[in-house]
Write an enzyme that holds these catalytic residues in place. Sequence first.
Site, PDB file in Angstrom:
ATOM      1  N   TYR A  97      -9.712   5.578   6.672  1.00 39.37           N
ATOM      2  CA  TYR A  97      -9.966   5.977   8.062  1.00 39.37           C
ATOM      3  C   TYR A  97     -11.007   7.085   8.003  1.00 39.37           C
ATOM      4  CZ  TYR A  97      -5.685   3.488   9.373  1.00 39.37           C
ATOM      5  OH  TYR A  97      -4.731   2.523   9.580  1.00 39.37           O
ATOM      6  N   LYS A 109      -0.227  -0.049  14.905  1.00 40.79           N
ATOM      7  CA  LYS A 109       1.143  -0.063  15.435  1.00 40.79           C
ATOM      8  C   LYS A 109       1.447  -1.235  16.377  1.00 40.79           C
ATOM      9  CE  LYS A 109       2.732   3.259  13.163  1.00 40.79           C
ATOM     10  NZ  LYS A 109       3.149   2.640  11.900  1.00 40.79           N
ATOM     11  N   HIS A 153       0.862  -1.190   0.000  1.00 40.57           N
ATOM     12  CA  HIS A 153       0.000   0.000   0.000  1.00 40.57           C
ATOM     13  C   HIS A 153       0.895   1.236   0.000  1.00 40.57           C
ATOM     14  CE1 HIS A 153      -4.242  -1.448   1.175  1.00 40.57           C
ATOM     15  NE2 HIS A 153      -3.607  -2.386   0.512  1.00 40.57           N
ATOM     16  N   PRO A 157      -5.743   0.576  18.196  1.00 35.96           N
ATOM     17  CA  PRO A 157      -5.419   0.037  16.874  1.00 35.96           C
ATOM     18  C   PRO A 157      -5.348   1.058  15.733  1.00 35.96           C
ATOM     19  CG  PRO A 157      -7.649  -0.564  17.498  1.00 35.96           C
ATOM     20  CD  PRO A 157      -7.042   0.100  18.686  1.00 35.96           C
ATOM     21  N   TYR A 170       3.335   6.444   9.861  1.00 39.20           N
ATOM     22  CA  TYR A 170       2.538   5.304   9.404  1.00 39.20           C
ATOM     23  C   TYR A 170       3.431   4.203   8.830  1.00 39.20           C
ATOM     24  CZ  TYR A 170      -1.724   2.887   8.022  1.00 39.20           C
ATOM     25  OH  TYR A 170      -2.740   1.972   7.924  1.00 39.20           O
TER      26      TYR A 170
HETATM   27  C1  PHB Z   1      -6.980  -4.094  10.009  1.00 39.70           C
HETATM   28  O1  PHB Z   1      -6.915  -4.380   8.803  1.00 39.70           O
HETATM   29  O2  PHB Z   1      -7.435  -4.894  10.832  1.00 39.70           O
HETATM   30  C2  PHB Z   1      -6.512  -2.760  10.448  1.00 39.70           C
HETATM   31  C3  PHB Z   1      -5.942  -1.900   9.530  1.00 39.70           C
HETATM   32  C4  PHB Z   1      -5.510  -0.651   9.934  1.00 39.70           C
HETATM   33  C5  PHB Z   1      -5.636  -0.286  11.254  1.00 39.70           C
HETATM   34  C6  PHB Z   1      -6.187  -1.145  12.181  1.00 39.70           C
HETATM   35  C7  PHB Z   1      -6.630  -2.394  11.784  1.00 39.70           C
HETATM   36  O3  PHB Z   1      -5.218   0.951  11.633  1.00 39.70           O
END
Ligand code: PHB
Length: 389
Positions: A200, A296, A72, A292, A384
Amino acid sequence: MRTQVVIIGGGPSGLLLSQLLYTKGIDSIVLERQTRDHVLGRIRAGVLEQGMMALMAEAGVDARMKAKGIAHHGTLISYDDTLFRIDFQKHTGTSVMVYGQTEVTQDLYAAREAHGGQIEFEVAGVTIHDADRDAPYVTYTVGGQERRIDCDFVAGCDGFHGVSRNSIPQRSRREFEKVYPFGWLGVLSETPPVNDEIIYANSERGFALCSMRNDQLSRYYIQCSMADKPQDWSDDAFWQELKRRIPQDQAAQLVTGPSIEKSIAPLRSFVTEPMRWGRLFLCGDAAHIVPPTGAKGLNTAASDVHYLFTGLCQHYLDGTDEGLERYSEKALARVWKAERFSWWFSSLMHRYPDQSAFDLRMQRAELEFLRSSDAAQKALAENYVGLPY
Ligand code: PHB
Ligand code: APR
């Protein structure tokens, strides 16, 4: 029994450390409380930083990750109907890899087993003895039998609810914690992801996240109350709510389907200091938890494993203890930066029950600044993709 390093916990931290030590001829035994199937049944985030990928390669377990992982080069952020992209490639020259933690753990188990690694499952009553002396040992029971392993070092990789952290006397440690007043309701579904990149979403109804495992498997989350139970949420109610929290054009193209997993996770920031007590070294979730947002958790566990592995190699192969002496200091310096990023990103994206009208305007102003400022986007991208080890 005797080994060089007893590793408590067969999650990603413990397995990765064990496999890395194996590549340098350093012996370890992994003690895991659960069954292998139980460990592999846990669904966790799936975004790997460059540092984690490099460790997988160093451990010789990167073949499937390279074949199946999805690079990504950016991520999407939305508030109401505004959607913008943070370009990792442009700002950092690098990217992240979407590859589930379950897959990582599976690859590590396969490698340990292929190389005759010793892993004891379903152990109970693990107790660490004399970690502050020269000759530590660990006792436990398995299948009703008492066992003892003498060792040089103990790696506490047993997660937040393990025994290792609590084996350090209270007077010798300090804990820092923030519990967030909401949870994440997560759904896994065999549907194509709504977008090629992770979204997000900040919405007035609360946070939402659109993620994926592969092109036919999606992972979605919505912010929920910790009083909610997964069974309170029908699949239909989940999809309806998710659609209301993401931009309309994304909602219109969302493919829904039956959930194959649904669970609620709490959000917590937690750090214990120091991460070492004598010959006991804490690693991963045993020492720290992040919310989450930003994925991280696994990546911060990986940087601990890197510092501990380096210290153990120096001890066994170069005869110097500098790396072990400085383990806690080095690991914590990076841990706190990951804590800051996860806390900041969570604060930016969620609705808090006690948010005032002023707080909401501040959140909005920060989102608009992030959308329009190259410098702010670069700062997000840098964190990130992962800060250097
Ligand atoms: C996930 O794919 O479970 C996931 C992806 C990004 C995040 C948290 C969880 O920030
Ligand atoms: N004895 C033996 N094993 C134990 C004990 C115990 N007393 N207590 C816990 N364990 C095991 C758990 O069953 C689990 O398999 O330790 C393992 C710890 O694994 P994780 O909780 O996955 O922690 P870690 O390996 O540090 O991985 C960090 O996983 O939890 C996520 O968000 C976290 O992504 C991050 C990553």
